[in-house]
Design a protein around this motif. Structure first.
Motif, PDB file in Angstrom:
ATOM      1  N   LYS A 214      -5.758  -5.329   6.467  1.00  0.00           N
ATOM      2  CA  LYS A 214      -6.263  -4.000   6.885  1.00  0.00           C
ATOM      3  C   LYS A 214      -5.351  -2.980   6.371  1.00  0.00           C
ATOM      4  CE  LYS A 214     -10.158  -5.861   8.026  1.00  0.00           C
ATOM      5  NZ  LYS A 214     -11.303  -6.138   6.981  1.00  0.00           N
ATOM      6  N   LEU A 236      -3.008   7.155   8.994  1.00  0.00           N
ATOM      7  CA  LEU A 236      -2.865   6.427   9.889  1.00  0.00           C
ATOM      8  C   LEU A 236      -3.287   5.082   9.226  1.00  0.00           C
ATOM      9  CD1 LEU A 236      -5.040   7.393  12.893  1.00  0.00           C
ATOM     10  CD2 LEU A 236      -2.632   7.513  12.677  1.00  0.00           C
ATOM     11  N   ARG A 237      -2.748   3.797   9.773  1.00  0.00           N
ATOM     12  CA  ARG A 237      -3.072   2.406   9.326  1.00  0.00           C
ATOM     13  C   ARG A 237      -4.056   2.052   9.557  1.00  0.00           C
ATOM     14  NH1 ARG A 237       1.552  -1.748  10.184  1.00  0.00           N
ATOM     15  NH2 ARG A 237       0.649  -2.020  12.154  1.00  0.00           N
ATOM     16  N   PRO A 238      -5.238   1.681   8.731  1.00  0.00           N
ATOM     17  CA  PRO A 238      -6.607   1.323   9.035  1.00  0.00           C
ATOM     18  C   PRO A 238      -6.773   0.113  10.089  1.00  0.00           C
ATOM     19  CG  PRO A 238      -6.607   1.771   6.634  1.00  0.00           C
ATOM     20  CD  PRO A 238      -5.094   1.728   7.179  1.00  0.00           C
ATOM     21  N   GLY A 239      -5.600  -0.651  10.007  1.00  0.00           N
ATOM     22  CA  GLY A 239      -5.680  -1.929  10.668  1.00  0.00           C
ATOM     23  C   GLY A 239      -5.561  -1.706  12.051  1.00  0.00           C
ATOM     24  N   ASP A 240      -4.656  -0.552  12.520  1.00  0.00           N
ATOM     25  CA  ASP A 240      -4.438  -0.392  14.043  1.00  0.00           C
ATOM     26  C   ASP A 240      -4.138   0.817  14.496  1.00  0.00           C
ATOM     27  OD1 ASP A 240      -2.167  -0.084  12.932  1.00  0.00           O
ATOM     28  OD2 ASP A 240      -0.992  -1.550  14.012  1.00  0.00           O
ATOM     29  N   GLY A 241      -4.449   2.053  13.553  1.00  0.00           N
ATOM     30  CA  GLY A 241      -4.069   3.329  13.958  1.00  0.00           C
ATOM     31  C   GLY A 241      -2.969   3.800  14.217  1.00  0.00           C
TER      32      GLY A 241
END
Ligand SMILES: Cc1cc2nc3c(=O)[nH]c(=O)nc-3n(C[C@H](O)[C@H](O)[C@H](O)COP(=O)(O)OP(=O)(O)OC[C@H]3O[C@@H](n4cnc5c(N)ncnc54)[C@H](O)[C@@H]3O)c2cc1C
Ligand code: SF4
Ligand code: SF4
Lengths: 434, 96
Positions: A214, A236-241
Motif C-alpha cells: 500500500k 501520509l503513507r496510505p498503508g498506515d498513515g
C-alpha cells in the motif's frame, strides 16, 4: 425513450476538454466561431486541473487553470457538454461533418445546482473517489472536486441506493432521477480531437507490488497528496498513515520498455518527478528523497536549471534500474536495483515509493469515425499527417489534433499545440468561404 | 413525465432495483464509521491504534478515517513524539 433526436449546429466540435482542447476552443470562440466542447468527465480541465504545482515555474496548477476554465465556461460562443460521448462521426463533404453526441444523465439539473453540498452531507453512501485516485472516499452524490467546472453535483447511479435523502434536502430541487440519456445530431464544419493521454497502469508490473504494497503509489496519487485539495491532512503513507521520511521515485515506470508495449519516452515523468521531489522537500523538510533514473531528460526551457536546483536542495539521484520491490513487515520497501554506475546489484530501504508512470495513447476516439479513418501512428497516438509543415493535420481533412492526443508532451507544449490546432482549423474554415 | 419534484428517487427505484453489493457497501461503511467514531469518543487515537482496536487492516483505517475527516466527523490532532503518526479526534461529537 425514442423521442426525436435533437439537432444542433456549430462551426467546430472540440472533443476533449483538457488544457489543449480548452485552448483550441477558446481561440476559435474568440474569432467568433461557434464551438461545441464535448468532455467525457463531469468537469473540464483534464489532468492539469488535478495537479499540485507545475514545472518548471512551480506555479500553482489550480491558479492557472481556474481562470482559463471559467473563461471557457462563460464564453458566449462555447457550448459545453460534460459527461458526454461523441459517436458516429461522418464526413459528408468538405466543411460538413455530422456526429452523434450522447449526453449521459447526471441526475442533477446543472443550471439550478448552487453547489451547496447539502446533498453530499445527507447521502449515506461512501465509495472510492476517482478524482482523488482512490486515496479517499466520496459520496454517491458529489461535486467532482472543489474547482470543478461546472461546479455542480452529480449522482453516481451505480453506487446510489436511491434512498432519496439528497433530493429531500436539496434547496433548489435540482436533483432529478427521471433524467435519461439524450442523443443529439450535431452538424459541424470542422473537428479538433484533444482527447489527451492515458496513464500507464502499474498493475501491469507485478514485481513493483503496486496494489499489494500500500505504500507504493503512483505519481498522480502523489500529485493529489501535494495539492491544496489533498485527500489527507498532510502527506501520509496510505498503508498506515505514517508521515514518510524517506521516499523513492522509480522513473520510466511503463515507458521505454518494449516488453510492456511502450518503447517510447513519456517526456514528462523526469520533470514532474523532479518537481514533486522539490515540493516534498518543502512539505517534509526532514525527508530524504531518492530518484532512481535511467537518464534524466531535461531538454526544455529552464528544465536543466530546475534539475540542478533539485540536486542543490539535496535530492539524491541514483542511476539505476529498479528490478523488484519487496515489503517489510513495518510497511517499508526494499528496492533491488542495478546500480548502473557501479555495475552491481544493490538494495535500499525506503518508507514510501512513487512510481513515475508514463503516458499512454488514449485510442478510443479513432473508433468513433465512421466513413473516414483517423489514422494512428506506430505508437497508437493520433497520426500527424504532415508533422513539420502542419502539425495539427490528421489523416482526415478538416479534423485536427491538439495536445497529448498526438504524443507525450507537457503543459506549455499542449497549449502551443492547442493554439496550432485552432490556427489550422481557422485556415480550413476560411477556405470554405473562398 | 409527471413525477413530483423532490420525490424522483422512488420513481427510479421502481424501474431499477438497487444491486445487493450497493446495499452491502452501505452497511459496511455505516458499521466502520460507527466503530471508528466510537473508538475516538473514548479518546484521541492514531491510525495504528485504531487498527488494533477495531481489528481491521491499517490501510483500510487510513481510507475510512480520511473519508470521515473529509465528511467533517473527525479532525486532526497532534503528531506523536516520534513525529510519525498523527492523533485524530472526534469533531462535534461525531455529528457533522
Ligand atoms: C503526475 C503528472 C504530473 C504532471 N506535472 C506536470 C507539470 O508539472 N508541468 C507540465 O507542464 N506538465 C505536467 N504534466 C503533464 C500534463 O498533465 C499534460 O501535459 C496535460 O495535461 C496534457 O493536456 P491535454 O489536454 O493534452 O490532455 P488531458 O489533460 O489528458 O485532457 C484530455 C481531456 O479529454 C477528455 N477525453 C478523453 N477522451 C475523450 C472522449 N472520447 N470524448 C470526450 N472527452 C474525452 C479527458 O477526460 C480529458 O479531460 C503532468 C502529468 C502527470 C501524469
Ligand atoms: S438517493 Fe443516492 S445519491 Fe441521493 S442520498 Fe440516497 S444514496 Fe445518496
Ligand atoms: S444538488 Fe442541490 S443540494 Fe446538492 S449541491 Fe446542488 S443545490 Fe446543493
Amino acid at each position: 425513450m425514442s423521442e426525436q433526436m435533437k439537432s444542433l449546429e456549430f462551426d467546430v466540435l472540440v472533443i476533449g476538454g483538457g488544457i489543449a482542447g480548452g485552448e483550441a476552443a477558446l481561440n476559435l470562440a474568440n474569432l467568433n466561431y461557434k464551438v461545441l466542447l464535448v468532455e467525457k468527465e463531469l468537469s473540464i480541465g483534464g489532468k492539469m486541473i488535478m495537479l499540485s504545482k507545475v514545472f518548471p515555474t512551480l506555479d500553482c496548477a489550480a491558479c492557472i487553470t481556474t481562470p482559463k476554465i471559467s473563461e471557457i465556461a462563460r464564453h458566449p460562443n462555447i457550448t459545453i457538454f460534460t459527461g458526454a460521448e461523441t459517436r458516429k462521426i461522418t464526413k459528408i463533404e468538405e466543411h460538413h461533418f455530422e456526429a452523434i453526441v450522447l449526453q449521459k444523465p447526471r441526475y442533477v439539473n446543472v443550471t439550478d445546482c448552487t453547489g451547496c453540498q447539502l446533498c453530499e452531507q445527507a447521502c449515506p453512501v461512501s465509495v472510492s473517489d476517482q478524482y482523488q485516485y482512490g486515496l479517499v472516499g466520496r459520496k454517491a452524490v458529489y461535486i467532482p472536486f472543489s474547482i470543478a467546472s461546472p461546479r455542480a453535483a452529480a449522482i453516481d447511479i451505480e453506487n446510489c441506493t436511491l434512498c432519496g435523502a439528497c433530493e429531500r434536502v436539496c434547496p433548489t430541487q435540482c436533483i432529478d432521477f427521471t433524467q435519461t440519456e439524450e442523443e443529439f445530431l450535431v452538424t459541424i464544419k470542422s473537428i479538433v480531437v484533444a482527447t489527451g493521454f492515458d496513464l500507464f497502469d502499474p498493475l501491469k508490473i507485478p514485481r513493483y507490488g503496486y496494489g499489494t504494497f500500500k505504500n507504493v503509489i503512483t505519481s498522480m496519487q502523489m500529485e493529489r497528496q501535494l495539492a491544496p485539495t489533498r485527500p489527507y491532512n498532510t502527506i501520509l503513507r496510505p498503508g498506515d498513515g505514517k508521515m514518510p521520511d524517506n521516499i523513492a521515485y522509480v522513473l520510466c515506470t511503463g515507458s521505454r520498455d518494449k516488453s510492456l508495449g511502450n518503447p517510447i519516452c513519456s517526456q514528462i515523468c523526469c520533470m514532474y518527478s523532479v518537481k514533486q521531489a522539490q515540493l516534498l522537500m518543502g512539505a517534509l523538510p526532514m525527508a530524504d528523497i531518492t530518484i532512481y533514473y535511467l537518464h534524466i531528460r531535461a531538454f526544455g526551457k529552464g528544465f536543466n536549471e530546475f534539475y540542478a536546483q533539485a540536486q542543490d536542495m539535496g535530492v539524491e539521484f541514483v542511476k539505476g534500474k529498479v528490478g523488484k520491490i519487496t515489503e517489510k513487515e513495518n510497511g517499508n520497501l526494499i528496492l533491488r536495483y542495478e546500480d548502473i554506475e557501479q555495475g552491481k546489484v544493490q538494495e535500499a530501504e525506503h518508507d514510501m515509493v512513487v512510481l513515475s508512470v508514463g503516458v499512454l495513447p488514449n485510442q478510443g476516439i479513432s473508433d468513433a469515425f465512421e466513413n473516414k479513418k483517423l489514422e494512428l501512428d506506430p505508437f497508437n497516438f493520433i497520426n500527424q499527417a504532415d508533422i513539420l509543415a502542419s502539425p495539427a493535420k490528421t489523416s482526415i481533412d478538416g479534423v485536427f489534433v491538439a495536445g497529448t492526443a498526438s504524443g507525450p508532451m507537457d503543459i506549455p507544449d499542449s497549449i502551443l499545440s492547442g493554439g496550432a490546432a485552432s490556427a489550422e482549423t481557422t485556415s480550413y474554415l476560411r477556405r470554405a468561404l473562398l | 413525465m409527471d413525477v413530483e419534484k423532490g420525490k424522483t428517487a422512488k420513481y427510479l427505484k421502481e424501474k431499477r432495483p438497487v444491486p445487493k453489493e450497493v446495499t452491502e457497501q452501505l452497511k459496511y461503511f455505516t458499521r466502520t464509521k460507527k466503530s471508528i467514531l466510537n473508538a475516538l469518543k473514548e479518546g484521541d487515537k492514531t491510525i495504528p491504534q485504531l487498527a488494533e482496536i477495531l481489528a481491521i487492516p491499517k490501510d483500510e483505517v487510513v481510507f475510512q478515517l480520511m473519508s470521515l475527516l473529509k465528511y467533517g466527523f473527525v479532525e486532526t490532532g497532534e503528531i506523536d513524539d516520534m513525529d510519525e503518526y498523527f492523533y485524530y479526534k472526534i469533531k462535534n461529537d461525531g455529528k457533522n
